[in-house]
Design an enzyme around this catalytic site. Structure first.
Site, PDB file in Angstrom:
ATOM      1  N   GLN A  52      -9.176   2.625  -0.655  1.00  0.00           N
ATOM      2  CA  GLN A  52     -10.247   2.918   0.373  1.00  0.00           C
ATOM      3  C   GLN A  52     -10.744   4.355   1.200  1.00  0.00           C
ATOM      4  O   GLN A  52      -9.656   4.882   1.927  1.00  0.00           O
ATOM      5  CB  GLN A  52      -9.511   1.334   1.267  1.00  0.00           C
ATOM      6  CG  GLN A  52      -9.689   0.436   1.060  1.00  0.00           C
ATOM      7  CD  GLN A  52      -8.597   0.288   0.380  1.00  0.00           C
ATOM      8  OE1 GLN A  52      -7.209   0.025   0.810  1.00  0.00           O
ATOM      9  NE2 GLN A  52      -9.289  -0.905  -1.082  1.00  0.00           N
ATOM     10  N   LYS A 112      -0.478  -4.055  -3.528  1.00  0.00           N
ATOM     11  CA  LYS A 112      -1.983  -3.152  -3.608  1.00  0.00           C
ATOM     12  C   LYS A 112      -2.592  -1.821  -3.684  1.00  0.00           C
ATOM     13  O   LYS A 112      -1.279  -1.086  -2.966  1.00  0.00           O
ATOM     14  CB  LYS A 112      -1.865  -3.150  -1.682  1.00  0.00           C
ATOM     15  CG  LYS A 112      -3.230  -3.142  -0.889  1.00  0.00           C
ATOM     16  CD  LYS A 112      -3.778  -2.808   0.850  1.00  0.00           C
ATOM     17  CE  LYS A 112      -5.289  -2.394   1.052  1.00  0.00           C
ATOM     18  NZ  LYS A 112      -4.738  -0.919  -0.189  1.00  0.00           N
ATOM     19  N   SER A 126       0.720  -0.739  -0.170  1.00  0.00           N
ATOM     20  CA  SER A 126      -0.234   0.308   0.191  1.00  0.00           C
ATOM     21  C   SER A 126       0.256   1.092   0.123  1.00  0.00           C
ATOM     22  O   SER A 126       1.410   1.307  -1.093  1.00  0.00           O
ATOM     23  CB  SER A 126      -1.310   0.150   1.171  1.00  0.00           C
ATOM     24  OG  SER A 126      -2.222   1.264   1.193  1.00  0.00           O
TER      25      SER A 126
END
Length: 530
Positions: free
Chosen positions: A317, A313, A288
């Site tokens: 979100q 990733k 991420s």
């Protein structure tokens, strides 16, 4: 009669649903259908139901059919998840561990509320407001709930201390306790600074810049940025740190989603580290936000990436806070590195199990030990922006310098002892029994680092406990291969418990193959860019 009653209830449910649903929803609206189903179940189901849980299960059911990172957390889970990233919490200010069902203070937080009243390392907290928490098999979460509380509130602690016959009582006034996402910062070699980030939280950038200032005062001309095992965090924190390395108007990352559109994050050209050679360390658990920083540095040919392919990733979100403190983290966009790569690894909607097996599959396929086992499709080929080197998207970031996982050094026997927590538990008992002696014999970490050797007695206790639990080496060779790496691990853990995480990594990094490879690479002549 029953039929008439049923119809009356159903009509009432429909009327309630119609009243509560927004007027522009048609009769066949999916939202209306969902709400009517919930009302019907809650009012008509044969047994009583927990309406709150019913709604939670419905939300989870919807999210489970999406991508692997859209998720729902209840209020308790949301609070626990957010605390490490927000940078602080409210409590008594101690690091602790459980030894034989008793809470033992590993370290009080410096200048924290517990240290101020005289609580010291090695103290056992046995009572909280006259309620026993030792020897009663209380859940760790329940113990933490009793110790934490709002700033300014007071809690009475009953303490048992080695060398003192009577139980001691302390009144601790709770306060804000900082949570650090920067694990370590030190000069790993003359001229070479080292910074390790555990995650990207609200205060990570400030911690990072404080460390940079300190290292530069100590002569740092090159930097190792360690993002191994960094699972990510706030995108904004990653952007601010990447900005420190890049030139004005350099793309850092951009996001693009069906409803959010494209949004670009670019460097402002005011970074303090633009001319300092940097090497970034990653492994299969770097994800991420860690991949955002890594991708920006790699795509601009700004520094070398050392380690193993990152997690992969590439989804963004958005947190949606609900009135009761629960939260939906909904994927709203993909993010892309400056060269245009989306590094999200493949997934099937609703198939979380297969997604979670990815790392195990990498090990089975030989990818973690041999770079030739890694294959990318030509359709995923991209080029860096300055040197036009080939890089790939579609499954994490592949480092410039691959460092294999040494499965010979970390033996199967060692792994099993770790899985059963035998190494950690025996280490805690050893420190608990020898804390005063260790502090007396080693007045400074440098003295400890230079002269301390893990006693064979501790190794023997670990092996004996393993044997009790039927964990034994395959043969004598595996036993002997286990000892050196285990000793390094134990010395690191002892350094952590006597000092802090910084000292843990100062010991552990001497055995970390990725760190050692980065040092080797940085010590060769290099102008700061590839």
């Amino acid at each position: 009669m029953k039929r008439l009653l049923f119809c009356a209830i159903w009509m009432a449910c429909c009327m309630v649903a119609q009243a509560q649903i927004h007027l522009n929803l048609g009769g066949d609206s999916p939202l209306r259908k969902l709400q009517m189903a919930e009302i019907a179940i809650n009012n008509m189901y044969v047994d009583s139901v927990d309406e709150a849980k019913l709604v939670e299960d419905a939300i989870k059911g919807m999210l489970e059919k999406l991508d692997p990172h859209s998720a729902y957390t209840n209020p308790k889970e949301t609070k626990a998840m957010n605390e490490p990233l927000q940078g602080d919490f409210e409590g008594i200010g101690v690091q602790f561990n459980m030894i034989d069902d008793t809470l033992v203070v590993i370290q009080p937080i410096v200048n924290g509320p517990s240290e101020k009243v005289g609580i010291i390392a090695g103290d056992r907290i046995v009572l909280v407001n006259d309620t026993a928490i030792a020897g009663v098999k209380m859940e760790r979460s329940e113990i933490m709930k009793r110790l934490r509380g709002k700033k300014g509130t007071k809690v009475k602690l009953g303490i048992v201390r080695r060398g003192t016959n009577d139980m001691l009582t302390f009144i601790v006034k709770r306060d804000r306790i900082p949570v650090h996402t920067l694990n370590a910062s030190y000069m790993i070699k003359p001229g070479i600074g080292y910074i390790r980030l555990e995650s990207f939280g609200a205060k990570t950038y400030d911690e990072f810049m404080t460390a940079v200032d300190s290292l530069q005062k100590n002569g740092m001309t090159k930097l190792i940025l360690d993002l191994q095992d960094n699972g990510g965090g706030y995108l904004e924190s990653a952007v601010r740190i990447a900005n420190e390395f890049l030139e004005d108007d350099n793309m850092i990352v951009y996001t693009d989603g069906r409803s959010t559109g494209r949004y670009e994050y670019k460097a402002r050209g005011n970074g303090k580290l633009r001319d300092i050679p940097v090497t970034v360390l990653i492994n299969e658990f770097s994800a991420s936000a860690a991949e955002i920083v890594t991708g920006a540095i790699q795509d601009h040919d700004r520094g070398k990436i050392v380690g193993r392919r990152s997690f992969g990733k590439g989804l963004v979100q958005r947190p949606l806070e609900l009135p009761d403190g629960s939260m939906i983290r909904l994927t709203v966009a993909h993010y892309y590195t400056p060269s245009g790569r989306c590094i999200q690894k493949p997934y099937k909607k609703g198939d979380l199990k297969d997604y979670q097996m990815d790392l195990e599959n990498r090990l089975k396929n030989g990818e973690l030990t041999n770079p030739d086992s890694i294959h990318f499709s030509d359709s995923l080929r991209f080029y860096t922006l300055n040197q036009h080197r080939v890089v790939y998207g579609g499954g994490g970031i592949m480092p410039d310098v691959f460092v294999p996982l040494d499965t010979m050094k970390y033996t199967r026997f060692h792994r099993q002892l770790m899985i059963k927590s035998i190494v950690i538990e025996q280490n805690l008992k050893y420190i608990d029994a020898h804390r005063k002696e260790l502090k007396s014999n080693y007045r400074s970490f440098d003295e400890f680092d230079k002269n301390y050797d893990v006693p064979q007695e501790l190794i023997d206790k670990i092996f004996a406990e393993g044997e009790k639990q039927k964990i034994t080496p395959k043969d004598e060779e595996e036993r002997q291969r286990t000892i050196p790496y285990m000793k390094a691990q134990l010395k690191s853990l002892i350094a952590r418990d006597i000092w802090d995480m910084n000292e843990y990594f100062r010991v552990w990094n001497k055995t970390n193959d990725i760190v050692l490879k980065a040092l080797e690479d940085l010590e060769t002549p290099w102008g700061g860019r590839l």
